[in-house]
Write an enzyme that holds these catalytic residues in place. Structure first.
Site, mmCIF file in Angstrom:
data_model
loop_
_atom_site.group_PDB
_atom_site.id
_atom_site.type_symbol
_atom_site.label_atom_id
_atom_site.label_comp_id
_atom_site.label_asym_id
_atom_site.label_seq_id
_atom_site.Cartn_x
_atom_site.Cartn_y
_atom_site.Cartn_z
ATOM 1 C CG HIS A 185 1.623 -2.422 1.646
ATOM 2 N ND1 HIS A 185 2.373 -2.608 2.776
ATOM 3 C CD2 HIS A 185 1.870 -3.499 0.853
ATOM 4 C CE1 HIS A 185 3.051 -3.740 2.678
ATOM 5 N NE2 HIS A 185 2.752 -4.308 1.533
ATOM 6 C CB VAL A 219 13.232 -2.407 1.816
ATOM 7 C CG1 VAL A 219 12.370 -3.651 1.861
ATOM 8 C CG2 VAL A 219 14.636 -2.761 1.325
ATOM 9 C CB ALA A 220 10.399 1.622 4.103
ATOM 10 C CB VAL A 240 11.343 -3.074 -6.683
ATOM 11 C CG1 VAL A 240 10.324 -4.151 -7.029
ATOM 12 C CG2 VAL A 240 12.112 -2.655 -7.934
ATOM 13 C CG LEU A 297 6.547 -1.210 9.641
ATOM 14 C CD1 LEU A 297 5.789 -0.601 8.452
ATOM 15 C CD2 LEU A 297 6.346 -2.716 9.641
ATOM 16 C CG ASP A 326 5.969 -2.177 1.439
ATOM 17 O OD1 ASP A 326 6.574 -1.402 2.200
ATOM 18 O OD2 ASP A 326 5.887 -3.400 1.636
ATOM 19 C CE1 TYR A 362 2.540 -8.793 3.454
ATOM 20 C CE2 TYR A 362 2.816 -9.998 1.394
ATOM 21 C CZ TYR A 362 3.138 -9.804 2.733
ATOM 22 O OH TYR A 362 4.044 -10.617 3.328
ATOM 23 C CB SER A 381 17.762 6.008 14.273
ATOM 24 O OG SER A 381 17.113 6.835 13.346
ATOM 25 N NE ARG A 387 5.561 -11.776 -3.970
ATOM 26 C CZ ARG A 387 5.569 -10.748 -3.129
ATOM 27 N NH1 ARG A 387 5.758 -10.950 -1.838
ATOM 28 N NH2 ARG A 387 5.376 -9.517 -3.566
ATOM 29 C CG ASP A 407 15.556 0.148 15.228
ATOM 30 O OD1 ASP A 407 15.240 -0.633 14.307
ATOM 31 O OD2 ASP A 407 14.733 0.590 16.051
ATOM 32 C CE LYS A 465 2.661 -6.050 -3.725
ATOM 33 N NZ LYS A 465 3.495 -5.790 -2.500
ATOM 34 C CD GLU A 482 -0.430 -4.452 4.833
ATOM 35 O OE1 GLU A 482 -0.533 -5.553 4.289
ATOM 36 O OE2 GLU A 482 -1.148 -3.462 4.531
HETATM 37 N N1 LIG Z 1 9.569 -3.454 -0.908
HETATM 38 C C1 LIG Z 1 9.231 -4.693 -0.607
HETATM 39 O O1 LIG Z 1 9.138 -5.561 -1.457
HETATM 40 C C2 LIG Z 1 9.003 -5.074 0.811
HETATM 41 C C3 LIG Z 1 8.890 -4.099 1.742
HETATM 42 N N2 LIG Z 1 8.761 -4.392 3.062
HETATM 43 C C4 LIG Z 1 8.672 -3.238 3.957
HETATM 44 O O2 LIG Z 1 9.884 -3.047 4.673
HETATM 45 C C5 LIG Z 1 9.597 -2.221 5.820
HETATM 46 C C6 LIG Z 1 10.277 -2.801 7.061
HETATM 47 O O3 LIG Z 1 9.621 -4.008 7.432
HETATM 48 P P1 LIG Z 1 10.094 -4.894 8.677
HETATM 49 O O4 LIG Z 1 11.559 -4.934 8.760
HETATM 50 O O5 LIG Z 1 9.331 -6.162 8.596
HETATM 51 O O6 LIG Z 1 9.533 -4.059 9.911
HETATM 52 P P2 LIG Z 1 9.975 -4.216 11.443
HETATM 53 O O7 LIG Z 1 8.815 -3.708 12.243
HETATM 54 O O8 LIG Z 1 10.498 -5.570 11.711
HETATM 55 O O9 LIG Z 1 11.211 -3.208 11.571
HETATM 56 C C7 LIG Z 1 11.083 -1.820 11.451
HETATM 57 C C8 LIG Z 1 12.127 -1.173 12.342
HETATM 58 O O10 LIG Z 1 12.132 0.231 12.060
HETATM 59 C C9 LIG Z 1 12.486 0.857 13.275
HETATM 60 N N3 LIG Z 1 12.194 2.283 13.152
HETATM 61 C C10 LIG Z 1 11.000 2.938 13.165
HETATM 62 N N4 LIG Z 1 11.182 4.253 13.008
HETATM 63 C C11 LIG Z 1 12.543 4.443 12.873
HETATM 64 C C12 LIG Z 1 13.376 5.583 12.684
HETATM 65 N N5 LIG Z 1 12.864 6.814 12.586
HETATM 66 N N6 LIG Z 1 14.721 5.397 12.583
HETATM 67 C C13 LIG Z 1 15.252 4.153 12.673
HETATM 68 N N7 LIG Z 1 14.508 3.050 12.870
HETATM 69 C C14 LIG Z 1 13.179 3.189 12.959
HETATM 70 C C15 LIG Z 1 11.666 0.120 14.318
HETATM 71 O O11 LIG Z 1 12.162 0.328 15.618
HETATM 72 C C16 LIG Z 1 11.856 -1.331 13.836
HETATM 73 O O12 LIG Z 1 12.930 -1.978 14.481
HETATM 74 C C17 LIG Z 1 8.066 -2.169 5.888
HETATM 75 O O13 LIG Z 1 7.593 -0.962 5.317
HETATM 76 C C18 LIG Z 1 7.636 -3.336 5.047
HETATM 77 O O14 LIG Z 1 6.321 -3.214 4.546
HETATM 78 C C19 LIG Z 1 8.749 -5.683 3.524
HETATM 79 C C20 LIG Z 1 8.828 -6.722 2.615
HETATM 80 C C21 LIG Z 1 8.913 -6.486 1.171
HETATM 81 C C1 LIG Z 2 5.358 -7.063 1.887
HETATM 82 C C2 LIG Z 2 4.972 -6.853 0.493
HETATM 83 O O1 LIG Z 2 4.279 -5.947 0.173
HETATM 84 C C3 LIG Z 2 5.461 -7.744 -0.518
HETATM 85 O O2 LIG Z 2 6.025 -8.798 -0.191
HETATM 86 O O3 LIG Z 2 5.293 -7.444 -1.700
HETATM 87 MG MG LIG Z 3 5.035 -4.485 -1.118
#
Ligand SMILES: NC(=O)C1=CN([C@@H]2O[C@H](COP(=O)(O)OP(=O)(O)OC[C@H]3O[C@@H](n4cnc5c(N)ncnc54)[C@H](O)[C@@H]3O)[C@@H](O)[C@H]2O)C=CC1
Ligand SMILES: CC(=O)C(=O)O
Ligand SMILES: [Mg+2]
Length: 372
Positions: free
Chosen positions: A96, A267-268, A298, A240, A270, A94, A220, A15, A198, A75, A118
């Site tokens: 993190h 996915v979480a 990843v 998150l 990061d 970003y 959850s 990117r 959730d 990044k 973020e």
């Molecule tokens: N690996 C990657 O390339 C990427 C990673 N991410 C990451 O993905 C993660 C999720 O991001 P989003 O969906 O945008 O966040 P979001 O804020 O939209 O959703 C997170 C959800 O987790 C729920 N939650 C919190 N604690 C919980 C628990 N103990 N049990 C069940 N649910 C719980 C919240 O209520 C919320 O609905 C973040 O860490 C974000 O940085 C996002 C984009 C790319």
């Molecule tokens: C959200 C993030 O860290 C990414 O898109 O790589």
């Molecule tokens: Mg990331």
């Protein structure tokens, strides 16, 4: 303002922080835009596209960092980039920081001002600069998870949709926010049997109203999570707590309760990941095995579909980028409390409470820092 955009150097990150359209808008606003040569190539944007937009191409990242008042990236800055940041320089990308003490200490030492995509918020309670990449990563998660489930990759050898006479894969998505919802939609579209967990009842109500016939949802708790995870062929981690380190919801000991060859897509990662056994991997070597469970972790998943991701991210960042450039960061953040929520570091001080809590570092209120 001089706005600089270096080429991303994280492994397999294709990117770029600014599209030619963003460069064009910034130039129209009277700013000078400096792009490192080939910065956009991985996303299908050539140097000539930026030149046509009015930007200047330079040969090295050093020139970008030395010249620009604001650095726009995708990044978190890598160690070699952090050495080039200077006092008074603005970094917009970003970060993190919560799971990353080395980066945090380097940013504090540099004296720069860093606004993290973020943690910027919006009036609807969302994260407008995270959500486009969460949409991408969410939609990718079942795709990479399905690949991980294939026998040759160490998985259980289960097909997402099954076939007539053989049931589908069971997919559990932990966290029903942006990532989780997009992941569940795609997994259900592939024919899998999907349940989303959730902790927010409002979110569960929304998921039930909109997707009730497509996938199931459940509240959850530690008990409901392990019960579903035991049955799962694939578990997608999508929780998150904004800015904070992800809570660890499945321990190493609990992996032994899972089906052999099941796939975890964290996915979480990061934000540190929500499985105790998660550690960040790269697109070059994305999966590993712990106790017979295949992990895909990843941290920059959207980089795999760089063209889609760069354009989606650029659409979201552009208005903030223009506000920062037009007004300077202090005025822009004073005018927009949602942008101020993005402030993580200023002049050697940490300004984001969840990061301070995760790393044990004192925090200065962003509303104080912005007036300093
Ligand atoms: N690996 C990657 O390339 C990427 C990673 N991410 C990451 O993905 C993660 C999720 O991001 P989003 O969906 O945008 O966040 P979001 O804020 O939209 O959703 C997170 C959800 O987790 C729920 N939650 C919190 N604690 C919980 C628990 N103990 N049990 C069940 N649910 C719980 C919240 O209520 C919320 O609905 C973040 O860490 C974000 O940085 C996002 C984009 C790319
Ligand atoms: C959200 C993030 O860290 C990414 O898109 O790589
Ligand atoms: Mg990331």
């Amino acid at each position: 303002m001089k706005i600089g955009c270096p080429k991303e150097i994280k492994p397999q990150e294709f990117r770029v922080g600014m599209t030619p359209n963003a460069a064009h808008e910034a130039v129209q606003h009277g700013h000078e835009v400096i792009i490192e040569t080939n910065a956009g190539a991985g996303s299908g944007f050539e140097d000539a596209d930026y030149v046509a937009a009015g930007a200047r191409i330079v040969d090295t990242a050093e020139e970008v960092f030395a010249t620009a008042d604001m650095i726009v990236k995708v990044k978190e800055p890598q160690a070699v980039e952090r050495k080039m940041l200077r006092e008074g320089q603005l970094l917009f990308t970003y970060l993190h920081l919560a799971p990353d003490p080395d980066q945090t200490h380097d940013l504090l030492a540099s004296g720069c001002t860093a606004i993290a995509y973020e943690t910027v918020t919006d009036t609807a309670g969302g994260l407008p600069l995270l959500s486009p990449m969460s949409e991408v990563a969410g939609r990718l998660a079942p795709q990479v998870g399905a690949w991980t489930l294939q026998k040759a990759n160490g998985g259980r050898g289960v097909l997402m949709g099954g076939v007539p006479g053989v049931g589908p894969a069971r997919v559990v998505v932990i966290g029903g926010g942006v990532v989780g919802t997009h992941a569940a939609r795609i997994a259900a579209g592939m024919g899998a049997d999907v349940t989303v967990l959730d902790r927010s009842l409002n979110r569960l109500k929304y998921l039930d109203d909109v997707f009730g016939g497509t996938f199931k949802n459940q509240y959850s708790t530690a008990g409901s999570t392990i019960e579903l995870v035991r049955q799962a062929d694939m578990v997608i981690g999508a929780v998150l707590i904004p800015g904070a380190a992800a809570p660890k919801l499945i321990t190493k000991a609990q992996l032994s309760e899972m089906k052999p060859g099941a796939a975890i897509v964290d996915v979480a990662i990061d934000q540190g990941g929500c499985f105790e056994t998660s550690k960040a991997t790269t697109h070059a070597d994305p999966i590993y095995n712990v106790d017979g469970i295949m992990h895909y972790c990843v941290a920059n998943m959207p980089g795999a579909v760089a063209r889609t991701s760069t354009i989606a991210l650029g659409n979201a960042t552009m208005p903030f980028l223009l506000a920062l450039a037009d007004k300077g960061w202090k005025q822009a953040c004073q005018d927009d409390p949602h942008l101020l929520n993005g402030l993580n570091v200023h002049a050697g001080q940490l300004t984001y409470y969840a990061v301070g809590k995760a790393l044990g570092i004192d925090v200065v209120s962003p509303s104080v820092a912005v007036k300093s």
